[in-house]
Design an enzyme around this catalytic site. Structure first.
Site, PDB file in Angstrom:
ATOM      1  N   ASP A  73       0.848  -1.186   0.000  1.00  0.00           N
ATOM      2  CA  ASP A  73       0.000   0.000   0.000  1.00  0.00           C
ATOM      3  C   ASP A  73       0.890   1.245   0.000  1.00  0.00           C
ATOM      4  O   ASP A  73       1.984   1.226   0.570  1.00  0.00           O
ATOM      5  CB  ASP A  73      -0.892  -0.018   1.240  1.00  0.00           C
ATOM      6  CG  ASP A  73      -1.658   1.279   1.399  1.00  0.00           C
ATOM      7  OD1 ASP A  73      -2.380   1.645   0.469  1.00  0.00           O
ATOM      8  OD2 ASP A  73      -1.501   1.921   2.456  1.00  0.00           O
ATOM      9  N   ASP A 102      -1.364  -0.678   6.203  1.00  0.00           N
ATOM     10  CA  ASP A 102      -1.548  -0.159   7.557  1.00  0.00           C
ATOM     11  C   ASP A 102      -2.953   0.313   7.855  1.00  0.00           C
ATOM     12  O   ASP A 102      -3.270   0.649   8.997  1.00  0.00           O
ATOM     13  CB  ASP A 102      -0.584   1.013   7.806  1.00  0.00           C
ATOM     14  CG  ASP A 102      -0.997   2.275   7.066  1.00  0.00           C
ATOM     15  OD1 ASP A 102      -1.628   2.146   5.993  1.00  0.00           O
ATOM     16  OD2 ASP A 102      -0.705   3.374   7.554  1.00  0.00           O
ATOM     17  N   ASP A 139      -6.887  -1.730   4.004  1.00  0.00           N
ATOM     18  CA  ASP A 139      -5.947  -2.772   3.594  1.00  0.00           C
ATOM     19  C   ASP A 139      -6.292  -4.128   4.193  1.00  0.00           C
ATOM     20  O   ASP A 139      -5.731  -5.148   3.775  1.00  0.00           O
ATOM     21  CB  ASP A 139      -4.520  -2.400   4.023  1.00  0.00           C
ATOM     22  CG  ASP A 139      -4.040  -1.117   3.367  1.00  0.00           C
ATOM     23  OD1 ASP A 139      -4.342  -0.929   2.171  1.00  0.00           O
ATOM     24  OD2 ASP A 139      -3.385  -0.314   4.042  1.00  0.00           O
TER      25      ASP A 139
END
Length: 785
Positions: free
Chosen positions: A469, A673, A677
Site C-alpha cells: 500500500d 496499515d 488494507d
C-alpha cells in the site's frame, strides 16, 4: 531510656507489644524497637527505616500524611501455565511430563522472576546421584572384563553391580519408566518408550542372572561358570540420558531469553505525580489510566502514555529495532519499556498492565513460539510410525544375532537390540521445528518484527511478490505543506495565515496540513491571529470566508475565476507540482490571485533503500493505492524499483488484485496499515501490518512491523529465510542421524569392519543429537538481519 519506656512515660500506661509500623515516606515495614529513627508530629510518634526518610518527613510532614489514597492494585496475575514445546495444545497448571510425548513441560509465558524449571532441578539431582554410582559401576564391570582388574571378588561382582545399579534404575530412572508406561497406555509411543524398553530389558535380565543363575543353560555361562550380567548397560545409559535431559532443559530455557529480555525492559516502579505536584515512587502495578508520571533522564518509561510536559529523545530500539532516538514533545506518544534520554518528561498514562504495547508484544511472541509451522507435519507423520518401527528393528536385531551371531550370542543379541532402542529415540526429530520457531520469533521481536504464528514465517520465506500500500507504508501517511508560492505583491506568511484562518473551519485532510504548517510558524488563528467568518464550502471547488475584513478563497482554478482572480500565470507551476505527486490549492485574496499552497504526503526516507533490498531478495514489488494514477506514479518514480503501479483502487479492489496474482501462481505478501488494507492482508499468503497502522490491519496480518517502516520488512524476510533454513538443517540432521545410527547399532558393520555400538555409546549419541538440534536453533539468536 529506650523508646518503649519513653512511650510509657508519655502515655501514662505500659506500651503494648509493638507490631511493625509503616515508614510514612517510603511505605516500608519497620520494627519500632529495631530502628533508631523516630520523629514526633502532632502528638504521634512516627518510625522510619533510615535517616534519609526521617529527614524528608521532618522537612514536609503534610506531604506524606495527607497525600491522595493509593489506587487499588490490580488482581494478581494467574499462575503459570505449562505447555509442551512439541504439542502446544497441552496446557497444565503445574510442571511435569507431556502426556503425549513425555517431554518436560515449559511455561507458556516465562516471567522475569521465574526461578529454574522444577524439572531441571529434579533431573539435575537424579543425574548427580546416578553419575556418582555409575563411575564405580563401570570400574567394577568393565575393569574386570577389559583390563582383568578385579576390584571385588568375581563371586561378589554381580551383587555389587546390582547394589550400584538398583538406585540408578529404580530411582534416578523412574521418570523414564513412568513416561514409557504412560505412552504404552495411550498408544502414543515416544522416546521414553524406547528408553524404558532398553534399560528395563538389560536390568531385568541381569537381575535374574544374579538372583537365579541356575535358570540359565550352560551355554549362557562364561568364565568360572558365571552368567554374564549387563548392569553397566542399564545404569550408565540412565546416567547419560539424564545428562542429555539436563543439558537439553538448560538449552531450551535459553529459547525463552527473548521474552525474559522484553519483560526486563519494564521497570518495577514509577514516579507518580500527585494533585499537589508531589512525586512518589509506586509499583507499576498500582498505576491507573490517567495518572501523571515523571520520567527522569535515563529512566525507562513504565507504561504507555502521552507527553504532557517536557522535551527529550527516547530510545525505542526495543520496540522498533532502530538505534536512533526519537524526539518527544508535548502530545507525543511514549511506549512502556523505552528509555528516556537527557530530558525530563511528564507523561499521562494511557495504557497499563496487559494493555501496554510491551505486554501485547510479549503475549504475541509467546503465542507465536508455541505455534506450529506446516513443515512440522512432516515430522509428525514420521513420528507416528517411527517408534513401532524401531521396536520391530530391535526385535529383528535380537533374533538375527541370537541365531547367527558369534558367541556369546545372547549377550550380543541383547546389547545390540538395546543399542537400537536407545540410539533411535526421536527426541531430535520432535525438537527440530519447535526450537527453531521459538528462537526465531524471539529474535524477530528484538528486531521490531512480531510474528503472529509460525505459518506466517514459512509463508514469508516462500513469497515471490510483495504488494505494498502507498499511503502510510511507502509514504508517511500525513500530508504536509511543502511549499507556498506567493504571487507578486503578496508575502508567503500572509498568504498562509489568511488561508489557514479559513481552512481552520474545514475538516478536509489537506486543511489540517495547512493549519498545522501555520501553527508551526505561529500564524494559526488560535495563536492570536485573525479568525474567519462567513465560512462557505463549495463542493468540487473549495472554500471561502472573510478574515479581518478581507475576502479569502482557497480551492481550484474554477473557484479562483468565480472570485475574479486569474490563475493562468501559475497553472504551469501547479502542473509541475502535481507531476511530482503533490496536491495544489490556489488562494485568492480580495479578488486577486495570491498564490499556491502545495501539500504532499512525503515519501519515507527508508522506502527507497528498503525497496532496493527487497528486490535484491528476489521479490517483485507491486504498489496499490486509492490515490490518483499521477500521484501514484510520481511516488513510484521518487522511490524507484517498483515493478507495477495500480491506482484509483477501492478496498475490495486491493483484495481482488491479490487474489488475481495468486491465481497466476504468485506467492503474495501484502504490506499495509489501514482499515482499507485489511481485506487484502487477509487474502494474501501472508499479511504484513505496519505497527503504526490500525488495529484492524494488525489483526488481519500474520506479521507486524512495530515501527511501520519497510526497513523492518527486509529484516522480516531475512528472518523468515534464516528460520526456515534452520528448520531444514535440523530435520536433515535428525533424519541423517537415525538413518545412520540405527543400522550401525543393529550391527550391519560388524561383518565387514568388526564394529559394534554399545548401549552406553548409543545413549551418549542420542543425547548429542538432541543437543545439536537445540544448539543449531540457538544460532538464530546471532543471525544478522
Amino acid at each position: 531510656m529506650d523508646h518503649r519506656h519513653r512511650l510509657e512515660q508519655e502515655q501514662g500506661a505500659p506500651a503494648p507489644d509493638m507490631a511493625p509500623a509503616t515508614d510514612p515516606v517510603c511505605g516500608m515495614r519497620v520494627d519500632p524497637d529495631g530502628t533508631p529513627h523516630h520523629a514526633e508530629h502532632h502528638g504521634r510518634t512516627w518510625h522510619f527505616c533510615s535517616a534519609g526518610c526521617r529527614a524528608k518527613f521532618l522537612a514536609d510532614p503534610d506531604r506524606y500524611l495527607h497525600r491522595p489514597p493509593e489506587a487499588p492494585s490490580p488482581p494478581a496475575a494467574p499462575g503459570t501455565v505449562w505447555t509442551c514445546p512439541m504439542h502446544p495444545e497441552i496446557r497444565r497448571e503445574e510442571p511435569g511430563p507431556c502426556p503425549i510425548c513425555g517431554m518436560a513441560l515449559e511455561p507458556v509465558l516465562p516471567r522475569a522472576e521465574d526461578g529454574p524449571n522444577p524439572e531441571l532441578v529434579d533431573f539435575t539431582r537424579r543425574f548427580r546421584v546416578s553419575a556418582v554410582l555409575a563411575v564405580p559401576l563401570l570400574l567394577v564391570s568393565m575393569g574386570a572384563e577389559m583390563l582383568g582388574l578385579h576390584l571385588v571378588p568375581p563371586a561378589w561382582s554381580a551383587w555389587v553391580q546390582l547394589a550400584l545399579t538398583a538406585p540408578i534404575v529404580l530411582w534416578a530412572g523412574l521418570p523414564f519408566f513412568a513416561r514409557g508406561w504412560a505412552s504404552v497406555k495411550r498408544r502414543r509411543y515416544t522416546m521414553f518408550t524406547l528408553i524404558s524398553l532398553g534399560v528395563g530389558a538389560a536390568f531385568l535380565y541381569s537381575l535374574v542372572a544374579t538372583v537365579a543363575p541356575g535358570l540359565f543353560p550352560a551355554t549362557f555361562r562364561g568364565h568360572g561358570g558365571m552368567v554374564p550380567v549387563y548392569y553397566e548397560a542399564a545404569g550408565v545409559v540412565v546416567a547419560l540420558v539424564l545428562l542429555g535431559q539436563v543439558l537439553e532443559l538448560r538449552a531450551r530455557a535459553a529459547t525463552g531469553r527473548a521474552i525474559r529480555a522484553l519483560l526486563d525492559l519494564a521497570p518495577k516502579t514509577a514516579r507518580r505525580v500527585g494533585a499537589d505536584g508531589g512525586e512518589r515512587e509506586v509499583p507499576v502495578a498500582a498505576i491507573a489510566v490517567g495518572d501523571r508520571l515523571r520520567i527522569r533522564p535515563g529512566e525507562a518509561v513504565p507504561v504507555d502514555g502521552v507527553v504532557l510536559e517536557g522535551r527529550s529523545a527516547v530510545d525505542e530500539a526495543m520496540l522498533t529495532g532502530e538505534p536512533a532516538p526519537v524526539a518527544k514533545a508535548p502530545g507525543a506518544a511514549v511506549t512502556g519499556g523505552t528509555i528516556n534520554g537527557t530530558g525530563s518528561l511528564l507523561v499521562e498514562a494511557r495504557a497499563v498492565g496487559a494493555d501496554t504495547m510491551l505486554a501485547r508484544i510479549v503475549a504475541m511472541v509467546a503465542e507465536a513460539q508455541r505455534s506450529r509451522a506446516p513443515i512440522q507435519a512432516v515430522a509428525d507423520r514420521i513420528s507416528g510410525w517411527f517408534v513401532p518401527l524401531v521396536v520391530l528393528v530391535a526385535l529383528a536385531t535380537f533374533i538375527v544375532w541370537n541365531l547367527a551371531g558369534p558367541e556369546p550370542r545372547f549377550g550380543h543379541a541383547l546389547l545390540n537390540a538395546i543399542a537400537v532402542l536407545i540410539i533411535a529415540c526421536p527426541c531430535a526429530l520432535g525438537l527440530a521445528t519447535p526450537m527453531s520457531i521459538m528462537v526465531g520469533t524471539g529474535r524477530g521481536a528484538r528486531a521490531g518484527v512480531l510474528v503472529k504464528n509460525a505459518e506466517a514465517l514459512q509463508a514469508l520465506d516462500r513469497v515471490d511478490t510483495l504488494v505494498i500500500d502507498k499511503t502510510g507504508t511507502l509514504t508517511e501517511g500525513k500530508p504536509r505543506l511543502i511549499a507556498v508560492e506567493p504571487a507578486e505583491g503578496f508575502a508567503a506568511d500572509a498568504v498562509l495565515a489568511l488561508a489557514a484562518a479559513v481552512e481552520a473551519l474545514s475538516e478536509h485532510p489537506l486543511a489540517l496540513a495547512i493549519v498545522g504548517a501555520a501553527r508551526e510558524r505561529g500564524l494559526a488563528p488560535e495563536q492570536g491571529n485573525a479568525q474567519a467568518s462567513g465560512f462557505r464550502s463549495s463542493t468540487g471547488l473549495g472554500i471561502d470566508g472573510v478574515v479581518d475584513g478581507r475576502a479569502v478563497a482557497v480551492g481550484n482554478a474554477a473557484l479562483m475565476r468565480r472570485f475574479g482572480a486569474d490563475p493562468s500565470a501559475f497553472e504551469e507551476l501547479a502542473e509541475r507540482h502535481r507531476a511530482d505527486g503533490a496536491g495544489v490549492m490556489m488562494v485568492a485574496i480580495d479578488g486577486r490571485f495570491a498564490g499556491l499552497l502545495v501539500v504532499a504526503d512525503p515519501v519515507k526516507a527508508s522506502a527507497g533503500p528498503a525497496i532496493a533490498a527487497l528486490r535484491a531478495e528476489g521479490l517483485r514489488i507491486v504498489m496499490l493505492t486509492g490515490d490518483s494514477r499521477g500521484t501514484a506514479e510520481a511516488v513510484a518514480r521518487m522511490i524507484g524499483g517498483i515493478d507495477e503501479v495500480r491506482a484509483d483502487l477501492r478496498p475490495q479492489d486491493k483484495a481482488r488484485i491479490v487474489a488475481e496474482l495468486k491465481a497466476q501462481g504468485a506467492r503474495v505478501a501484502m504490506a499495509g496499515d489501514g482499515i482499507n488494507d485489511a481485506p487484502a492482508l487477509a487474502a494474501a499468503d501472508v499479511g504484513v501490518a505496519m505497527g503504526t497502522g490500525t488495529d484492524v490491519a494488525i489483526e488481519s496480518a500474520g506479521l507486524t512491523l512495530t515501527r511501520g517502516d519497510l526497513a523492518a520488512m527486509v529484516r522480516a524476510r531475512r528472518l523468515a529465510r534464516a528460520t526456515m533454513a534452520n528448520i531444514r538443517q535440523n530435520l536433515f540432521f535428525s533424519f541423517l542421524f537415525n538413518g545412520i545410527g540405527v543400522p550401525v547399532a543393529a550391527g550391519v558393520l560388524y561383518p565387514v569392519a568388526g564394529i559394534l555400538l554399545s548401549p552406553m555409546i548409543a545413549g551418549a549419541a542420542m543425547a548429542a543429537s538432541s543437543l545439536t538440534v537445540v544448539g543449531n536453533a540457538l544460532r538464530l539468536n546471532r543471525v544478522r538481519l
